[in-house]
Structure formats: structure tokens, C-alpha cells
Design a protein around this motif. Structure first.
Motif, PDB file in Angstrom:
ATOM      1  N   ASP A 148       0.805  -1.227   0.000  1.00  0.00           N
ATOM      2  CA  ASP A 148       0.000   0.000   0.000  1.00  0.00           C
ATOM      3  C   ASP A 148       0.834   1.272   0.000  1.00  0.00           C
ATOM      4  OD1 ASP A 148      -2.386  -1.407   0.090  1.00  0.00           O
ATOM      5  OD2 ASP A 148      -2.468  -1.399   2.276  1.00  0.00           O
ATOM      6  N   MET A 149       2.128   1.154   0.283  1.00  0.00           N
ATOM      7  CA  MET A 149       2.960   2.348   0.493  1.00  0.00           C
ATOM      8  C   MET A 149       4.194   2.334  -0.403  1.00  0.00           C
ATOM      9  SD  MET A 149       3.037   2.349   4.607  1.00  0.00           S
ATOM     10  CE  MET A 149       1.632   1.787   5.516  1.00  0.00           C
ATOM     11  N   GLU A 150       4.637   3.543  -0.676  1.00  0.00           N
ATOM     12  CA  GLU A 150       5.876   3.742  -1.423  1.00  0.00           C
ATOM     13  C   GLU A 150       6.786   4.619  -0.555  1.00  0.00           C
ATOM     14  OE1 GLU A 150       7.240   5.529  -5.751  1.00  0.00           O
ATOM     15  OE2 GLU A 150       5.258   6.001  -4.974  1.00  0.00           O
ATOM     16  N   ALA A 151       7.949   4.089  -0.190  1.00  0.00           N
ATOM     17  CA  ALA A 151       8.893   4.852   0.644  1.00  0.00           C
ATOM     18  C   ALA A 151       9.655   5.814  -0.259  1.00  0.00           C
ATOM     19  CB  ALA A 151       9.847   3.908   1.351  1.00  0.00           C
ATOM     20  N   VAL A 152       9.484   7.109  -0.004  1.00  0.00           N
ATOM     21  CA  VAL A 152      10.125   8.137  -0.813  1.00  0.00           C
ATOM     22  C   VAL A 152      11.381   8.668  -0.115  1.00  0.00           C
ATOM     23  CG1 VAL A 152       9.773  10.373  -1.932  1.00  0.00           C
ATOM     24  CG2 VAL A 152       7.898   8.755  -1.780  1.00  0.00           C
ATOM     25  N   LEU A 153      11.310   8.804   1.194  1.00  0.00           N
ATOM     26  CA  LEU A 153      12.433   9.285   2.002  1.00  0.00           C
ATOM     27  C   LEU A 153      12.682   8.320   3.144  1.00  0.00           C
ATOM     28  CD1 LEU A 153      11.371  13.033   2.351  1.00  0.00           C
ATOM     29  CD2 LEU A 153      13.207  12.161   0.900  1.00  0.00           C
ATOM     30  N   SER A 154      13.936   8.277   3.603  1.00  0.00           N
ATOM     31  CA  SER A 154      14.232   7.468   4.782  1.00  0.00           C
ATOM     32  C   SER A 154      15.081   8.289   5.745  1.00  0.00           C
ATOM     33  CB  SER A 154      14.955   6.184   4.393  1.00  0.00           C
ATOM     34  OG  SER A 154      16.209   6.462   3.824  1.00  0.00           O
ATOM     35  N   PHE A 155      14.795   8.103   7.015  1.00  0.00           N
ATOM     36  CA  PHE A 155      15.506   8.806   8.075  1.00  0.00           C
ATOM     37  C   PHE A 155      15.992   7.771   9.084  1.00  0.00           C
ATOM     38  CE2 PHE A 155      12.414  11.905   6.484  1.00  0.00           C
ATOM     39  CZ  PHE A 155      13.223  12.999   6.267  1.00  0.00           C
ATOM     40  N   PRO A 156      17.137   8.025   9.710  1.00  0.00           N
ATOM     41  CA  PRO A 156      17.566   7.111  10.774  1.00  0.00           C
ATOM     42  C   PRO A 156      16.607   7.209  11.967  1.00  0.00           C
ATOM     43  CG  PRO A 156      19.233   8.817  10.360  1.00  0.00           C
ATOM     44  CD  PRO A 156      18.094   9.066   9.436  1.00  0.00           C
ATOM     45  N   CYS A 157      16.485   6.100  12.678  1.00  0.00           N
ATOM     46  CA  CYS A 157      15.584   6.059  13.838  1.00  0.00           C
ATOM     47  C   CYS A 157      16.063   7.024  14.917  1.00  0.00           C
ATOM     48  CB  CYS A 157      15.546   4.655  14.434  1.00  0.00           C
ATOM     49  SG  CYS A 157      14.751   3.448  13.412  1.00  0.00           S
ATOM     50  N   GLU A 158      15.115   7.748  15.460  1.00  0.00           N
ATOM     51  CA  GLU A 158      15.421   8.595  16.609  1.00  0.00           C
ATOM     52  C   GLU A 158      15.048   7.830  17.867  1.00  0.00           C
ATOM     53  OE1 GLU A 158      13.433  12.341  16.070  1.00  0.00           O
ATOM     54  OE2 GLU A 158      14.519  12.790  14.239  1.00  0.00           O
ATOM     55  N   LYS A 159      15.308   8.414  18.983  1.00  0.00           N
ATOM     56  CA  LYS A 159      15.035   7.763  20.246  1.00  0.00           C
ATOM     57  C   LYS A 159      13.530   7.456  20.358  1.00  0.00           C
ATOM     58  CE  LYS A 159      16.762   8.134  24.858  1.00  0.00           C
ATOM     59  NZ  LYS A 159      17.428   8.957  25.839  1.00  0.00           N
ATOM     60  N   GLY A 160      13.198   6.202  20.638  1.00  0.00           N
ATOM     61  CA  GLY A 160      11.807   5.786  20.820  1.00  0.00           C
ATOM     62  C   GLY A 160      11.126   5.337  19.526  1.00  0.00           C
ATOM     63  N   GLU A 161      11.751   5.440  18.371  1.00  0.00           N
ATOM     64  CA  GLU A 161      11.155   5.011  17.103  1.00  0.00           C
ATOM     65  C   GLU A 161      11.640   3.608  16.749  1.00  0.00           C
ATOM     66  OE1 GLU A 161      10.451   9.105  14.569  1.00  0.00           O
ATOM     67  OE2 GLU A 161      12.385   8.086  14.354  1.00  0.00           O
ATOM     68  N   LYS A 162      10.759   2.872  16.102  1.00  0.00           N
ATOM     69  CA  LYS A 162      11.108   1.536  15.633  1.00  0.00           C
ATOM     70  C   LYS A 162      11.537   1.626  14.170  1.00  0.00           C
ATOM     71  CE  LYS A 162       7.744  -0.834  18.535  1.00  0.00           C
ATOM     72  NZ  LYS A 162       6.542  -1.660  18.535  1.00  0.00           N
ATOM     73  N   ALA A 184       0.445   5.244  -1.220  1.00  0.00           N
ATOM     74  CA  ALA A 184       0.718   6.324  -0.273  1.00  0.00           C
ATOM     75  C   ALA A 184       2.235   6.580  -0.274  1.00  0.00           C
ATOM     76  CB  ALA A 184       0.249   5.935   1.123  1.00  0.00           C
ATOM     77  N   GLN A 185       2.616   7.817  -0.449  1.00  0.00           N
ATOM     78  CA  GLN A 185       4.034   8.164  -0.423  1.00  0.00           C
ATOM     79  C   GLN A 185       4.391   8.583   1.001  1.00  0.00           C
ATOM     80  OE1 GLN A 185       4.745  11.043  -3.520  1.00  0.00           O
ATOM     81  NE2 GLN A 185       4.428   9.517  -5.133  1.00  0.00           N
ATOM     82  N   VAL A 186       5.370   7.868   1.567  1.00  0.00           N
ATOM     83  CA  VAL A 186       5.708   8.081   2.977  1.00  0.00           C
ATOM     84  C   VAL A 186       7.217   8.193   3.159  1.00  0.00           C
ATOM     85  CG1 VAL A 186       3.660   6.858   3.813  1.00  0.00           C
ATOM     86  CG2 VAL A 186       5.759   5.588   3.402  1.00  0.00           C
ATOM     87  N   SER A 187       7.581   8.818   4.281  1.00  0.00           N
ATOM     88  CA  SER A 187       8.978   8.755   4.716  1.00  0.00           C
ATOM     89  C   SER A 187       9.029   7.699   5.808  1.00  0.00           C
ATOM     90  CB  SER A 187       9.444  10.122   5.224  1.00  0.00           C
ATOM     91  OG  SER A 187       8.683  10.511   6.342  1.00  0.00           O
ATOM     92  N   VAL A 188      10.124   6.925   5.820  1.00  0.00           N
ATOM     93  CA  VAL A 188      10.211   5.802   6.743  1.00  0.00           C
ATOM     94  C   VAL A 188      11.480   5.910   7.608  1.00  0.00           C
ATOM     95  CG1 VAL A 188       8.945   4.249   5.239  1.00  0.00           C
ATOM     96  CG2 VAL A 188      11.410   4.360   5.042  1.00  0.00           C
ATOM     97  N   THR A 189      11.456   5.195   8.695  1.00  0.00           N
ATOM     98  CA  THR A 189      12.624   5.147   9.570  1.00  0.00           C
ATOM     99  C   THR A 189      13.452   3.918   9.226  1.00  0.00           C
ATOM    100  OG1 THR A 189      11.405   3.900  11.237  1.00  0.00           O
ATOM    101  CG2 THR A 189      11.439   6.298  11.460  1.00  0.00           C
ATOM    102  N   THR A 190      14.770   4.066   9.313  1.00  0.00           N
ATOM    103  CA  THR A 190      15.677   2.930   9.063  1.00  0.00           C
ATOM    104  C   THR A 190      16.601   2.782  10.260  1.00  0.00           C
ATOM    105  OG1 THR A 190      17.274   4.342   7.925  1.00  0.00           O
ATOM    106  CG2 THR A 190      15.634   3.241   6.572  1.00  0.00           C
ATOM    107  N   GLU A 191      17.244   1.681  10.346  1.00  0.00           N
ATOM    108  CA  GLU A 191      18.149   1.433  11.485  1.00  0.00           C
ATOM    109  C   GLU A 191      19.391   2.273  11.405  1.00  0.00           C
ATOM    110  OE1 GLU A 191      18.887  -2.671  12.411  1.00  0.00           O
ATOM    111  OE2 GLU A 191      16.921  -3.197  11.680  1.00  0.00           O
TER     112      GLU A 191
END
Length: 191
Positions: A148-162, A184-191
Motif C-alpha cells: 500500500d505504500m511507497e517509501a520516498v524518504l528514509s531517516f535514521p531512527c530517533e530515540k523511541g522510534e522503531k 501512499a508516499q511516505v517517509s520511513v525510519t531505518t536502522e
């Protein structure tokens, strides 16, 4: 005279034998004709010809009828698919308008303007719903679903994010009849 009588008797005997042979031949003649009739191919009667012709027409009619029914079904399926594809293309072109209304709502500072934009968005969503279009529900913190989603941007995980969760929704996704029209175009968290 005895000789004449014996020759007459012999002649009568021969005539009697000939008559018997002729009678016998006449008796066997119908049997021979019947045997010859049985061996020779019999010419079909007009009724038999008409029945064979009717059976042939019936078989052809069934064949043409089945072929037409298959054509009708294929055509109905093709028309339905073409309509659905055309509708999806049209809706895909209208979705940026919904995005722009959302951006306008986010940037509106006046309460009256916000109320007006919300009414337009509500009306637009009602129209989309009438065509069977629904918004794909995505919010920050949801796990990433690539169907359902398309990851457009990725950010490193911040404190408390999975990792592999939605950080922000950049554009809403929509589906119609179970088929995704726009991911859905979303930004996602990465390790």
C-alpha cells in the motif's frame, strides 16, 4: 407304335421337368432380387434426407449459438475492464486536486478559510466514495506495508522510534475495488 409312345412319354417328362424348373426359378427370383436389394446401397427417402438436413442445421445452430454466447461474455468482460481502467486513470488525474486541498488546509490561518476548505475536501471525498474510491489509512508510526505504500524518504531512527515504520505521510494513497490506484508516499525510519 411303342416307340412313338415312349418318345411321347419322354417328351412329356421333359416338358414336366422344364415346367418344374421354370416354377422353381420363379420361386427363387424374388429371393435373389431381395438379396441383391440388401447388398446394394439403398437410396434414402425424401423424409430421411430432410431429417439428416435438419439434424445438420441443428448442429450448426448449436455451434453458432455457443460461439456467440462466448463472444458476448468476452466482450462484456472487455468493456467492463476498459471502463474500470478508464475510471482509474481519470481518478488518478484528479487525486492531485485532493492533495492541493490538503496542503491548502494545512496552510490556512483563518478559521473561515479552514472551514470552507474542509467542506470542499468533504465534498470531494464524497464524490470519490461514490466511485468506490477509498483512502488507504496510513498514519505516522504504522509499520511499512509495501503493498500500500511507497517509501520516498528514509531517516535514521530517533530515540523511541522503531525501524521500518512510517515517519510522515507525504501523499495519501487511494484504492478502488481492492486495487491500489495510487500508493501512499511516505517517509520511513531505518536502522
Amino acid at each position: 407304335m411303342a416307340k412313338k409312345e415312349s418318345s411321347k412319354t419322354t417328351e412329356k417328362a421333359r416338358e414336366a421337368e422344364t415346367d418344374k424348373a421354370e416354377d422353381k426359378a420363379k420361386e427363387t427370383e424374388p429371393a435373389v432380387e431381395a438379396a441383391q436389394d440388401a447388398e446394394a446401397p439403398k437410396e434414402p427417402t425424401p423424409l430421411e434426407k430432410a431429417q439428416a438436413l435438419a439434424e445438420d442445421y441443428k448442429r450448426k445452430w448449436y455451434s453458432v449459438s455457443a460461439e456467440y454466447d462466448n463472444y458476448r461474455k468476452r466482450n462484456a468482460t472487455a468493456v467492463s475492464k476498459a471502463y474500470a481502467d478508464g475510471m482509474a486513470d481519470t481518478l488518478l488525474k484528479l487525486l492531485p486536486v485532493a492533495d492541493n486541498f490538503g496542503y491548502a488546509l494545512d496552510s490556512a490561518q483563518d478559521e473561515k478559510a479552514r472551514t470552507g476548505i474542509e467542506k470542499v475536501i468533504k465534498s470531494f471525498n464524497t464524490i470519490l466514495a461514490s466511485f468506490g474510491v477509498e483512502e488507504i489509512p496510513v498514519k505516522p508510526g504504522d509499520p511499512v506495508d509495501e503493498s500500500d505504500m511507497e517509501a520516498v524518504l528514509s531517516f535514521p531512527c530517533e530515540k523511541g522510534e522503531k525501524p521500518n515504520t512510517v515517519k510522515a505521510v507525504l501523499k495519501k494513497g487511494y484504492r478502488s475495488a481492492g486495487k491500489v490506484i495510487r500508493y501512499a508516499q511516505v517517509s520511513v525510519t531505518t536502522e
